[in-house]
Design a protein around this motif. Structure first.
Motif, mmCIF file in Angstrom:
data_model
loop_
_atom_site.group_PDB
_atom_site.id
_atom_site.type_symbol
_atom_site.label_atom_id
_atom_site.label_comp_id
_atom_site.label_asym_id
_atom_site.label_seq_id
_atom_site.Cartn_x
_atom_site.Cartn_y
_atom_site.Cartn_z
ATOM 1 N N PRO A 1 -17.444 0.329 6.066
ATOM 2 C CA PRO A 1 -16.750 1.431 6.733
ATOM 3 C C PRO A 1 -15.442 0.975 7.372
ATOM 4 N N LEU A 2 -14.419 1.764 7.224
ATOM 5 C CA LEU A 2 -13.155 1.566 7.920
ATOM 6 C C LEU A 2 -13.002 2.768 8.843
ATOM 7 N N LYS A 3 -13.592 2.660 10.032
ATOM 8 C CA LYS A 3 -13.754 3.822 10.901
ATOM 9 C C LYS A 3 -12.427 4.392 11.373
ATOM 10 N N LYS A 4 -11.478 3.524 11.592
ATOM 11 C CA LYS A 4 -10.175 3.982 12.088
ATOM 12 C C LYS A 4 -9.519 4.964 11.120
ATOM 13 N N TYR A 5 -9.741 4.765 9.829
ATOM 14 C CA TYR A 5 -9.129 5.615 8.804
ATOM 15 C C TYR A 5 -10.126 6.579 8.170
ATOM 16 N N ASN A 6 -11.360 6.591 8.683
ATOM 17 C CA ASN A 6 -12.424 7.442 8.142
ATOM 18 C C ASN A 6 -12.608 7.193 6.643
ATOM 19 N N VAL A 7 -12.789 5.921 6.316
ATOM 20 C CA VAL A 7 -12.856 5.486 4.922
ATOM 21 C C VAL A 7 -14.126 4.670 4.699
ATOM 22 N N THR A 8 -14.698 4.819 3.519
ATOM 23 C CA THR A 8 -15.787 3.943 3.095
ATOM 24 C C THR A 8 -15.372 3.262 1.799
ATOM 25 N N PHE A 9 -15.457 1.946 1.794
ATOM 26 C CA PHE A 9 -15.113 1.148 0.620
ATOM 27 C C PHE A 9 -16.390 0.595 0.023
ATOM 28 N N CYS A 10 -16.564 0.754 -1.299
ATOM 29 C CA CYS A 10 -17.693 0.138 -1.985
ATOM 30 C C CYS A 10 -17.243 -1.202 -2.536
ATOM 31 N N ARG B 1 -10.958 -8.694 3.761
ATOM 32 C CA ARG B 1 -9.994 -9.244 4.724
ATOM 33 C C ARG B 1 -8.876 -8.241 5.021
ATOM 34 N N LEU B 2 -8.417 -7.538 3.987
ATOM 35 C CA LEU B 2 -7.353 -6.569 4.193
ATOM 36 C C LEU B 2 -7.826 -5.422 5.083
ATOM 37 N N LEU B 3 -9.034 -4.924 4.853
ATOM 38 C CA LEU B 3 -9.548 -3.827 5.664
ATOM 39 C C LEU B 3 -9.779 -4.246 7.113
ATOM 40 N N VAL B 4 -10.180 -5.497 7.319
ATOM 41 C CA VAL B 4 -10.312 -6.001 8.694
ATOM 42 C C VAL B 4 -8.959 -5.986 9.393
ATOM 43 N N CYS B 5 -7.914 -6.403 8.687
ATOM 44 C CA CYS B 5 -6.567 -6.368 9.268
ATOM 45 C C CYS B 5 -6.181 -4.944 9.659
ATOM 46 N N LEU B 6 -6.469 -3.981 8.808
ATOM 47 C CA LEU B 6 -6.129 -2.591 9.099
ATOM 48 C C LEU B 6 -6.945 -2.056 10.279
ATOM 49 N N GLU B 7 -8.231 -2.356 10.286
ATOM 50 C CA GLU B 7 -9.106 -1.848 11.344
ATOM 51 C C GLU B 7 -8.730 -2.416 12.710
ATOM 52 N N LYS C 1 -13.363 9.481 3.215
ATOM 53 C CA LYS C 1 -12.684 9.139 1.974
ATOM 54 C C LYS C 1 -13.373 7.905 1.404
ATOM 55 N N ASN C 2 -13.562 7.885 0.094
ATOM 56 C CA ASN C 2 -14.277 6.785 -0.535
ATOM 57 C C ASN C 2 -13.431 6.175 -1.648
ATOM 58 N N PHE C 3 -13.442 4.857 -1.718
ATOM 59 C CA PHE C 3 -12.763 4.221 -2.836
ATOM 60 C C PHE C 3 -13.500 2.969 -3.279
ATOM 61 N N MET C 4 -13.224 2.562 -4.492
ATOM 62 C CA MET C 4 -13.859 1.397 -5.086
ATOM 63 C C MET C 4 -12.934 0.862 -6.174
ATOM 64 N N PHE C 5 -13.273 -0.328 -6.685
ATOM 65 C CA PHE C 5 -12.537 -0.915 -7.798
ATOM 66 C C PHE C 5 -13.511 -1.220 -8.931
ATOM 67 N N ILE D 1 -3.472 2.943 -2.878
ATOM 68 C CA ILE D 1 -4.583 3.165 -1.952
ATOM 69 C C ILE D 1 -4.100 3.132 -0.510
ATOM 70 N N LEU D 2 -3.227 2.192 -0.186
ATOM 71 C CA LEU D 2 -2.690 2.146 1.177
ATOM 72 C C LEU D 2 -1.955 3.441 1.519
ATOM 73 N N LYS D 3 -1.223 3.973 0.578
ATOM 74 C CA LYS D 3 -0.549 5.248 0.814
ATOM 75 C C LYS D 3 -1.556 6.368 1.010
ATOM 76 N N GLU D 4 -2.588 6.360 0.200
ATOM 77 C CA GLU D 4 -3.617 7.400 0.295
ATOM 78 C C GLU D 4 -4.344 7.353 1.635
ATOM 79 N N LEU D 5 -4.516 6.153 2.165
ATOM 80 C CA LEU D 5 -5.211 5.999 3.445
ATOM 81 C C LEU D 5 -4.303 6.265 4.631
ATOM 82 N N GLY D 6 -3.018 6.413 4.390
ATOM 83 C CA GLY D 6 -2.074 6.575 5.489
ATOM 84 C C GLY D 6 -1.701 5.256 6.122
#
Length: 410
Positions: free
Chosen positions: A88-97, A109-115, A154-158, A254-259
């Motif tokens: 979960p990336l709670k700050k952006y209301n995102v769930t990454f699989c 690591r990138l999501l931790v930086c954003l959070e 919002k959900n995303f995966m690769f 994805i970064l644009k989509e997440l704001g």
């Protein structure tokens, strides 16, 4: 000290050293919801309508393909595989699989930086750093509640081509000097295929393919579980499904989509920093694990394997030979190894490294008998279908077999 403890000890050390060395490497390397809870009983039409409502890019066709194959998550893969993969990336209301061998360490690591509002490259964290956590305890909820929960984010995966993912797993975990995987998975594979095992350091690519084909999904290493079973895209309405084959562009989108497009990391230095991180990880892992690796291979052979991994990844040219003598290999330092790799990398800049990567990949698979390739294709059949990858590529299926060079002999 056990192999597992040694592995944990190694992966949690050296934050300051790592940060300094990554900066050094970068200096040295030159060159350029509103959707309702989805169940398996939903109609094709409602599932398609939901995906059209939520989807932005990368999702086109996934829902239709899910409907055609009528795939059901019937419990053959435990729910915990799915729930443990959700970050979960709670700050952006995102769930990454999170899918292994799909840049999962990079994304964590990138999501931790954003959070945490850390406006710096994600490589300031070491891979598998114990302090880098986004994981929520989804296992405390019933699976139906988890489905509903992720429908509110919002959900995303690769995704990644299954053949490429398997090959990457073999190179990184079984061919590279990695006593943790040798002692766990390597020993299991060699016992199965040969009836005995010593260190598990000499698993062949063929043996890994055999292991994947003949081991039940519930008993296989999680790196080899199909992406479809890990992230369940036929149930979860993903906003974005990126592809490793379009990695840099999809990360930016994805970064644009997440704001989070103001995150300054993505610039013209992206590829240089990503390569620098790979070089550091490979070199540091060898130096950290070599004492445990001594039980299975000598140090010069270990360095030859490191060198071949760099060639397979297209970082240095196969025409550049590993320069260390047996004597030098005994006491080589991390800084000397890094400097040598960097020089070899610079000497390789004019080489056709992309073609070299493709050749290594093809040669590995041409050593696998055709009947095994057919069985392997069936294991990942749904991944090929859902994520729109070619399941019978001509370069792997129609070329002459057993004529390729043995790329893993060093």
């Amino acid at each position: 000290m056990s192999a597992a403890r040694g592995y944990s000890r190694v992966m949690v050390c050296g934050f300051a050293t790592y940060a300094v060395l990554v900066i050094y490497l970068n200096m040295q390397i030159q060159g350029p919801k509103t959707a309702l809870f989805t169940t398996q009983r939903q109609s094709k039409e409602s599932r398609y309508a939901m995906s059209k409502q939520k989807g932005r890019f990368g999702l086109k066709g996934v829902t239709e393909r899910c409907s055609k194959i009528k795939y059901r998550y019937d419990g053959k893969i435990p729910n915990r595989i799915f729930t443990n993969s959700l970050l979960p990336l709670k700050k952006y209301n995102v769930t990454f699989c999170r899918v292994t061998k799909c840049a999962s360490t990079f994304w964590t690591r990138l999501l931790v930086c954003l959070e945490r509002d850390l406006w710096k490259p994600p490589y300031v964290f070491k891979p598998n750093d114990g302090s880098v956590k986004l994981r929520d305890n989804f296992n405390r909820f019933p699976i139906r509640k988890i489905y509903k929960r992720v429908n509110d984010t919002k959900n995303f995966m690769f995704s990644r081509n299954p053949y490429s993912r398997i090959f990457s797993f073999y190179v990184d975990k079984l061919f590279s000097p990695n006593p943790y995987y040798w002692n766990s998975l390597g020993v299991r594979i060699t016992k199965r295929s040969r009836g005995n095992a010593s260190c598990g350091h000499d698993v062949t690519f063929n043996e890994l393919v055999d292991y994947i084909i003949f081991t039940p999904s519930t008993a296989r290493d999680f790196h080899t579980i199909p992406i479809n079973d890990v992230c369940r895209p036929c149930i979860i309405p993903y906003d974005i499904i990126g592809k490793m084959e379009n990695f840099e562009n999809d990360v930016s989108n994805i970064l644009k989509e997440l704001g989070a497009e103001s995150y300054p990391y993505f610039s013209e230095n992206f590829r240089k920093e990503y390569t620098a991180d790979s070089i550091y990880d490979i070199a540091h892992a060898y130096i950290s694990f070599r004492q445990d690796s001594d039980k299975c291979i000598d140090r010069q052979t270990g360095l030859k394997r490191v060198w071949r991994v760099l060639q397979i990844r297209g970082i240095i040219s196969k025409s550049v030979q590993m320069p260390f003598s047996s004597k030098e290999s005994q006491t080589i330092t991390l800084s000397k190894l890094l400097n040598t790799i960097l020089k070899a990398r610079d000497d390789s800049l004019n080489e056709e490294l992309k073609d070299q990567k493709a050749t290594f990949f093809k040669e590995a698979y041409l050593s696998v008998p055709l009947d095994k390739m057919m069985k392997l294709q069936k294991v990942y059949k749904e991944d090929f279908q859902i994520f729109n990858y070619e399941s019978f590529p001509k370069n792997l299926f129609k070329a002459k077999r057993n004529t390729a060079k043995e790329i893993f002999i060093v």
